[in-house]
Design an enzyme around this catalytic site. Structure first.
Site, PDB file in Angstrom:
ATOM      1  N   ASP A 219      82.831  95.839  10.364  1.00  0.00           N
ATOM      2  CA  ASP A 219      84.115  95.342   9.858  1.00  0.00           C
ATOM      3  C   ASP A 219      84.025  93.901   9.358  1.00  0.00           C
ATOM      4  O   ASP A 219      83.166  93.118   9.789  1.00  0.00           O
ATOM      5  CB  ASP A 219      85.175  95.387  10.966  1.00  0.00           C
ATOM      6  N   ASP A 220      84.965  93.580   8.482  1.00  0.00           N
ATOM      7  CA  ASP A 220      85.313  92.201   8.073  1.00  0.00           C
ATOM      8  C   ASP A 220      84.392  91.583   7.036  1.00  0.00           C
ATOM      9  O   ASP A 220      84.566  90.426   6.662  1.00  0.00           O
ATOM     10  CB  ASP A 220      85.384  91.256   9.278  1.00  0.00           C
TER      11      ASP A 220
ATOM     12  N   HIS B 107      89.301  97.656   4.021  1.00  0.00           N
ATOM     13  CA  HIS B 107      89.768  96.988   5.242  1.00  0.00           C
ATOM     14  C   HIS B 107      90.883  95.994   4.897  1.00  0.00           C
ATOM     15  O   HIS B 107      91.005  94.952   5.545  1.00  0.00           O
ATOM     16  CB  HIS B 107      88.589  96.279   5.917  1.00  0.00           C
TER      17      HIS B 107
ATOM     18  N   HIS C 170      93.252  91.038   5.288  1.00  0.00           N
ATOM     19  CA  HIS C 170      93.082  91.242   6.723  1.00  0.00           C
ATOM     20  C   HIS C 170      94.367  90.929   7.495  1.00  0.00           C
ATOM     21  O   HIS C 170      94.390  90.109   8.418  1.00  0.00           O
ATOM     22  CB  HIS C 170      91.932  90.389   7.273  1.00  0.00           C
TER      23      HIS C 170
ATOM     24  N   HIS D 216      80.470  94.031  13.914  1.00  0.00           N
ATOM     25  CA  HIS D 216      81.055  93.142  12.900  1.00  0.00           C
ATOM     26  C   HIS D 216      79.924  92.420  12.164  1.00  0.00           C
ATOM     27  O   HIS D 216      79.022  91.870  12.797  1.00  0.00           O
ATOM     28  CB  HIS D 216      81.981  92.096  13.528  1.00  0.00           C
TER      29      HIS D 216
END
Length: 752
Positions: free
Chosen positions: A109-110, A160, A164, A261
């Site tokens: 993620d991210d 995603h 955010h 991550h």
């Protein structure tokens, strides 16, 4: 006394008067300048948009950091809450899919992150393991090359969101925008779109609540597959490599969607733990696949098994972007690249400009204090008092509203003067009014309309005395003004003297703003330049010259629109000294409307640039006459052209910082700069013995008036760069500045 010339023929009664040559030229000039005004505004708008884009890449305006917890899930179907981590809506029906046993779906993620994501990709490639990366759109647009490599390596990508944010707090329109902008970034970066989605701040399916469920339903109707997790490495907590590996490991040979991550913070522990985790799971007989591979395993176990053995998923989630979407995405990537380069460069540049401006304020205060003390000492003297008569030249073009007050103020002078009114082809009876007053010592010289420089030169030719005072036809002098103004000529090296121009019509908001500017921006500067012996401008409203010096440099030139700056620099280069006399006060009528103000300042700033360019060779002048080139020219270019051009960017950057960086810190910084300016202005008001109450308008001046002055300067720069030309333009006058008496009265009072 009148110098005979042929007066202009009055227009026939009942006929419309044809516009004069100057009026026609002014009309043509105005028509030519409109596109340049628009270009100047568009340049500033483009830069503002670039900064807003850069800020949007970091977070939406306001930086929504809310994260919902503890909400009810009563509206969420139980089979979703208890189901597998992959949620889709085939046929409109919510369906969950579990990861097959002994299978790992590695999700990240991210990202992408320029430091950590390439290291993750290198590890995955080394171990022949695919990953599924849920990417933040703003990061994709900033690092498109990483995403391209990611897809080419055989990994899968999902959305995603763009900034955010917790979508459960957002409107449907905002949710749609977050998804579409991320897809656009993916199309520009890798030429694909994706059907995979993971919401920020989501983990397992039991985290779905009544607020987020409509979001997942809506996305499911649009064909998106939402991906959750079975196992969380909690690597963002940085608990240590062994803990990350332990927490990411599923129990009892179960399959799992595992979360790591690759961005969002310092990820060195993740980079160290990832190969250990892969080795551990392979040793336990696990295979690795993508989200699409896990979904296919439920429907086509054999095909999925073969795909898993080869280390890759089917990547059914990826679709080639259409032509229009791909080009729009590339445009977004290009715009972001410009923003990514522009904002840091601006940051460095504005720091330099800020330091220079603060240094200038400090230098102005120190030198202005020294100048005031030096010139007001009891023993200070230029030499023997100058008592001989002087010639006062008043160029006038359609000054019927002001000419009487101007001439009557001169008639009350305590110093002997001859007054020469040069009527520059006026059509409103200015010359006749001057003659009808019958004031002693007044001569009216008529000439065809030729512009202010020609009128001043004509006046110099008719002057009978060695010192000539030049003023505007809308200006009034105090009785002692001329006497104070000519005293520096006791020094034979002084060639010109600048007086203290004051705004007479300061009762209006625009007038009050200009009053602050005159006292602080002009007169405080002149004190500094006087001590540095590089005065750049003798103001047209009040200035005195040795006739000999004016003739030596060829008189007033019409090469530029700033004939006052032009001749001042020429005098420096001829070896004459130019000084400032603070006690010689003149009250002038400042423009009363924004349009008039724009025209005046546009002419001033453009004319100043012309004069600086004309005298650019002063930079190489040698000896005492080269002092202006060595000191004055760099100061004027830096503080009257370069830093003012960057000044609007400082304001834009301040707003940018308030919105996207740190509101409180940016506000405090802006207030600190305003405080420094207030201190300088208050000191300038003290030196000029002005009322401090006008300083209450200074914050508003910084927010409104100053912005207009910036745009004027940008407009002038655009005109200079595009080779435009302007003519001397006549401003509309009202004659509201009265004749001062002592310290002035009415609108022209020094007490306000």
């Amino acid at each position: 006394m009148t110098t005979p010339t042929t007066p202009p023929t009055p227009p026939a009664r009942g006929r419309r008067r044809a516009p004069s040559r100057m009026e026609r030229a002014a009309g043509r000039a105005a028509a030519l300048q409109r596109p340049r005004v628009l270009l100047a505004l568009l340049l500033l708008l483009a830069l503002t948009c670039v900064m807003l884009l850069d800020g949007y890449l970091r977070a939406e305006v306001g930086g929504d950091q809310r994260v919902r917890t503890g909400a009810s899930a009563s509206d969420v179907p139980d089979d979703v809450l208890d189901g597998g981590p992959i949620l889709s809506f085939p046929g409109g029906q919510a369906t969950t899919v579990s990861v097959p046993d002994k299978t790992i779906v590695l999700t990240f993620d991210d990202g992408p992150d320029p430091t950590w994501t390439p290291q993750v990709l290198e590890i995955l490639e080394e171990y022949d393991v695919p990953g599924t990366f849920f990417l933040v759109g703003s990061m994709v647009s900033r690092h498109p090359g990483i995403v391209r490599d990611m897809v080419e390596q055989g990994n899968e990508v999902g959305v995603h969101t763009f900034t955010h944010v917790d979508l459960s707090y957002q409107s449907r329109a905002r949710v749609t925008r977050e998804i579409e902008q991320t897809q656009l970034a993916l199309a520009g970066a890798a030429g694909i779109t994706t059907t995979l989605f993971r919401a920020p701040y989501s983990s397992q399916t039991d985290a779905i609540d009544n607020y987020s469920w409509p979001v997942y339903e809506g996305l499911g109707e649009d064909g998106y597959t939402s991906v959750f997790i079975d196992t969380d490495s909690d690597d963002w907590k940085r608990p240590g490599v062994s803990k990350i590996v332990e927490w990411a490991t599923p129990e009892d040979d179960e399959g799992a969607s595992v979360l790591f991550h690759d961005a969002g913070g310092e990820r060195s522990q993740t980079i160290e733990a990832l190969p250990k985790y892969i080795e551990k799971m392979k040793a336990k007989g696990y295979t690795f696949t993508t989200v699409s591979g896990a979904m296919a395993a439920e429907q086509q176990p054999q095909q999925s098994q073969q795909s898993q053995q080869s280390g890759g998923g089917l990547q059914a989630a990826h679709h080639p972007a259409t032509g229009a979407t791909r080009y729009e995405g590339r445009a977004l990537i290009a715009a972001v690249a410009v923003a990514e380069w522009t904002v840091p460069a601006l940051s460095v540049g504005l720091v330099i400009v800020g330091v220079a401006v603060m240094g200038r304020f400090a230098m102005m205060l120190l030198l202005a204090r020294r100048h005031h003390r030096q010139r007001n000492r009891r023993r200070f003297s230029w030499g023997p008092p100058v008592t001989g008569p002087v010639s006062v030249i008043v160029p006038a073009y359609n000054e019927k509203e002001c000419i009487e007050a101007t001439l009557r103020s001169l008639a009350r002078s305590t110093h002997p003067v001859e007054i020469i009114v040069v009527d520059d082809g006026s059509t409103d009876g200015t010359a006749e009014i001057a003659e009808a007053l019958g004031l002693p010592g007044v001569r009216v010289v008529r000439q065809p309309n030729a512009g202010k420089p020609a009128a001043l030169n004509n006046g110099v030719r008719h002057a009978r005395h060695g010192i000539v005072v030049m003023m505007d036809g809308d200006t009034v002098f105090e009785p002692d003004t001329v006497r104070h103004l000519v005293q520096p000529f006791a020094d034979p090296g002084v060639g010109a003297v600048a007086g203290n121009a004051k705004v007479g019509n300061r009762r209006t908001l625009i007038g009050a703003w200009q009053h602050i500017e005159y006292v602080m921006g002009f007169n405080l500067d002149r004190r500094m330049y006087d001590l540095l012996r590089c005065m750049p401008t003798i103001p047209g409203a009040i200035g005195a010259f040795r006739r000999e010096a004016v003739l030596q440099v060829g008189g007033m030139s019409d090469d530029t629109l700033a004939e006052d700056t032009d001749i001042t620099i020429a005098l420096h280069r001829a070896g004459w000294r130019v000084v400032y006399e603070e006690h010689a006060r003149a009250w002038t009528e400042a423009p009363g409307s924004l349009g008039q103000l724009w025209s005046q300042r546009y002419r001033w700033s453009y004319g100043t640039m012309q004069a600086l360019w004309k005298h650019r060779r002063s930079l190489t002048d040698k000896g005492p006459s080269g002092r202006f080139g060595r000191v004055g020219m760099p100061l004027v270019v830096l503080f009257q052209v370069v830093t003012p051009v960057f000044a609007p960017l400082i304001d834009v950057f301040t707003v940018y910082s308030m919105l996207f960086v740190d509101f409180r810190a940016a506000l405090l910084a802006w207030l600190a700069v305003l405080g420094v300016q207030l201190v300088c202005a208050a000191y300038a008001f003290r030196l000029d013995r002005e009322k401090y109450r006008y300083l209450l308008m200074m914050p508003l001046q910084q927010l409104a008036y100053r912005q207009m002055m910036y745009l004027v300067l940008i407009h002038s720069c655009v005109t200079a760069l595009t080779g435009g030309r302007l003519r001397w333009q006549k401003l509309k006058r009202t004659g509201e500045v009265g004749t001062p008496s002592g310290t002035a009265t009415g609108a022209g009072t020094g007490t306000g």
